[in-house]
Design a protein around this motif. Structure first.
Motif, PDB file in Angstrom:
ATOM      1  N   LEU A  70       0.824  -1.209   0.000  1.00  0.00           N
ATOM      2  CA  LEU A  70       0.000   0.000   0.000  1.00  0.00           C
ATOM      3  C   LEU A  70       0.861   1.264   0.000  1.00  0.00           C
ATOM      4  O   LEU A  70       0.563   2.239  -0.704  1.00  0.00           O
ATOM      5  CB  LEU A  70      -0.950  -0.001   1.202  1.00  0.00           C
ATOM      6  CG  LEU A  70      -2.082  -1.035   1.137  1.00  0.00           C
ATOM      7  CD1 LEU A  70      -2.755  -1.189   2.498  1.00  0.00           C
ATOM      8  CD2 LEU A  70      -3.105  -0.644   0.084  1.00  0.00           C
TER       9      LEU A  70
ATOM     10  N   LYS B  79      -0.023   5.272  -1.015  1.00  0.00           N
ATOM     11  CA  LYS B  79      -1.028   5.559   0.015  1.00  0.00           C
ATOM     12  C   LYS B  79      -0.374   6.256   1.205  1.00  0.00           C
ATOM     13  O   LYS B  79       0.785   6.014   1.531  1.00  0.00           O
ATOM     14  CB  LYS B  79      -1.700   4.265   0.499  1.00  0.00           C
ATOM     15  CG  LYS B  79      -2.370   3.464  -0.584  1.00  0.00           C
ATOM     16  CD  LYS B  79      -3.560   4.177  -1.148  1.00  0.00           C
ATOM     17  CE  LYS B  79      -4.263   3.293  -2.165  1.00  0.00           C
ATOM     18  NZ  LYS B  79      -5.268   3.978  -2.914  1.00  0.00           N
ATOM     19  N   THR B  80      -1.140   7.104   1.864  1.00  0.00           N
ATOM     20  CA  THR B  80      -0.671   7.769   3.078  1.00  0.00           C
ATOM     21  C   THR B  80      -0.869   6.837   4.267  1.00  0.00           C
ATOM     22  O   THR B  80      -1.530   5.794   4.162  1.00  0.00           O
ATOM     23  CB  THR B  80      -1.468   9.055   3.336  1.00  0.00           C
ATOM     24  OG1 THR B  80      -2.831   8.701   3.624  1.00  0.00           O
ATOM     25  CG2 THR B  80      -1.396  10.010   2.162  1.00  0.00           C
ATOM     26  N   ARG B  81      -0.320   7.233   5.419  1.00  0.00           N
ATOM     27  CA  ARG B  81      -0.487   6.469   6.658  1.00  0.00           C
ATOM     28  C   ARG B  81      -1.965   6.234   6.936  1.00  0.00           C
ATOM     29  O   ARG B  81      -2.403   5.123   7.222  1.00  0.00           O
ATOM     30  CB  ARG B  81       0.177   7.216   7.814  1.00  0.00           C
ATOM     31  CG  ARG B  81       0.020   6.549   9.152  1.00  0.00           C
ATOM     32  CD  ARG B  81       0.532   7.477  10.274  1.00  0.00           C
ATOM     33  NE  ARG B  81      -0.007   7.076  11.537  1.00  0.00           N
ATOM     34  CZ  ARG B  81      -1.244   7.341  11.958  1.00  0.00           C
ATOM     35  NH1 ARG B  81      -2.081   8.023  11.207  1.00  0.00           N
ATOM     36  NH2 ARG B  81      -1.658   6.916  13.121  1.00  0.00           N
TER      37      ARG B  81
ATOM     38  N   GLN C  12      -4.514   6.357   4.881  1.00  0.00           N
ATOM     39  CA  GLN C  12      -5.125   5.502   3.863  1.00  0.00           C
ATOM     40  C   GLN C  12      -4.752   4.034   4.068  1.00  0.00           C
ATOM     41  O   GLN C  12      -5.579   3.147   3.861  1.00  0.00           O
ATOM     42  CB  GLN C  12      -4.709   5.965   2.466  1.00  0.00           C
ATOM     43  CG  GLN C  12      -5.313   7.289   2.061  1.00  0.00           C
ATOM     44  CD  GLN C  12      -4.702   7.846   0.791  1.00  0.00           C
ATOM     45  OE1 GLN C  12      -3.501   7.672   0.519  1.00  0.00           O
ATOM     46  NE2 GLN C  12      -5.529   8.521   0.002  1.00  0.00           N
ATOM     47  N   VAL C  13      -3.511   3.788   4.467  1.00  0.00           N
ATOM     48  CA  VAL C  13      -3.079   2.408   4.733  1.00  0.00           C
ATOM     49  C   VAL C  13      -3.879   1.829   5.895  1.00  0.00           C
ATOM     50  O   VAL C  13      -4.417   0.724   5.803  1.00  0.00           O
ATOM     51  CB  VAL C  13      -1.560   2.340   5.034  1.00  0.00           C
ATOM     52  CG1 VAL C  13      -1.163   0.965   5.557  1.00  0.00           C
ATOM     53  CG2 VAL C  13      -0.753   2.707   3.801  1.00  0.00           C
TER      54      VAL C  13
ATOM     55  N   GLN D 283      -6.768   2.788   7.047  1.00  0.00           N
ATOM     56  CA  GLN D 283      -8.168   2.632   6.653  1.00  0.00           C
ATOM     57  C   GLN D 283      -8.357   1.388   5.790  1.00  0.00           C
ATOM     58  O   GLN D 283      -9.326   0.648   5.967  1.00  0.00           O
ATOM     59  CB  GLN D 283      -8.669   3.878   5.904  1.00  0.00           C
ATOM     60  CG  GLN D 283     -10.126   3.804   5.503  1.00  0.00           C
ATOM     61  CD  GLN D 283     -11.073   3.667   6.689  1.00  0.00           C
ATOM     62  OE1 GLN D 283     -10.808   4.183   7.767  1.00  0.00           O
ATOM     63  NE2 GLN D 283     -12.160   2.955   6.490  1.00  0.00           N
ATOM     64  N   ALA D 284      -7.455   1.162   4.856  1.00  0.00           N
ATOM     65  CA  ALA D 284      -7.544  -0.026   3.995  1.00  0.00           C
ATOM     66  C   ALA D 284      -7.462  -1.312   4.817  1.00  0.00           C
ATOM     67  O   ALA D 284      -8.202  -2.277   4.553  1.00  0.00           O
ATOM     68  CB  ALA D 284      -6.431   0.009   2.948  1.00  0.00           C
TER      69      ALA D 284
END
Length: 89
Positions: A70, A75-77, A79-80, A82-83
């Protein structure tokens, strides 16, 4: 006996190096920080970061590799994390 000690030390050093290295385009502090926020699912009660350093289970490696993928995808921290929450709860 001496041979076993040498083999153990070599394996321990190789494992420690593997756990501390992040892919060259990923900030190791960011990677470690994210792994510290994720619980490992192997029932050890540790974070992914801690389990990588001690338990050597398949779950922590899988989660860590997903985080790395990710981050490589840009991806940002947030976003990671959240994923991972969306995928694993």
């Amino acid at each position: 006996m001496k041979t076993w000690v040498v083999l153990f030390l070599l394996c321990a050093c190789a494992f420690a190096q593997e756990q501390n290295l992040a892919p060259e385009n990923i900030d190791p502090t960011l990677l470690s920080g994210i792994r510290k926020e994720l619980a490992c699912d192997c029932k050890c009660g540790m974070t992914v970061q801690d389990c990588l350093g001690g338990m050597i289970c398949g779950e922590s490696r899988r989660y860590s590799n997903e985080v790395i993928d990710l981050l490589k995808a840009g991806k940002t921290r947030a976003q990671v994390l959240q994923a991972m929450v969306v995928k694993y709860g």
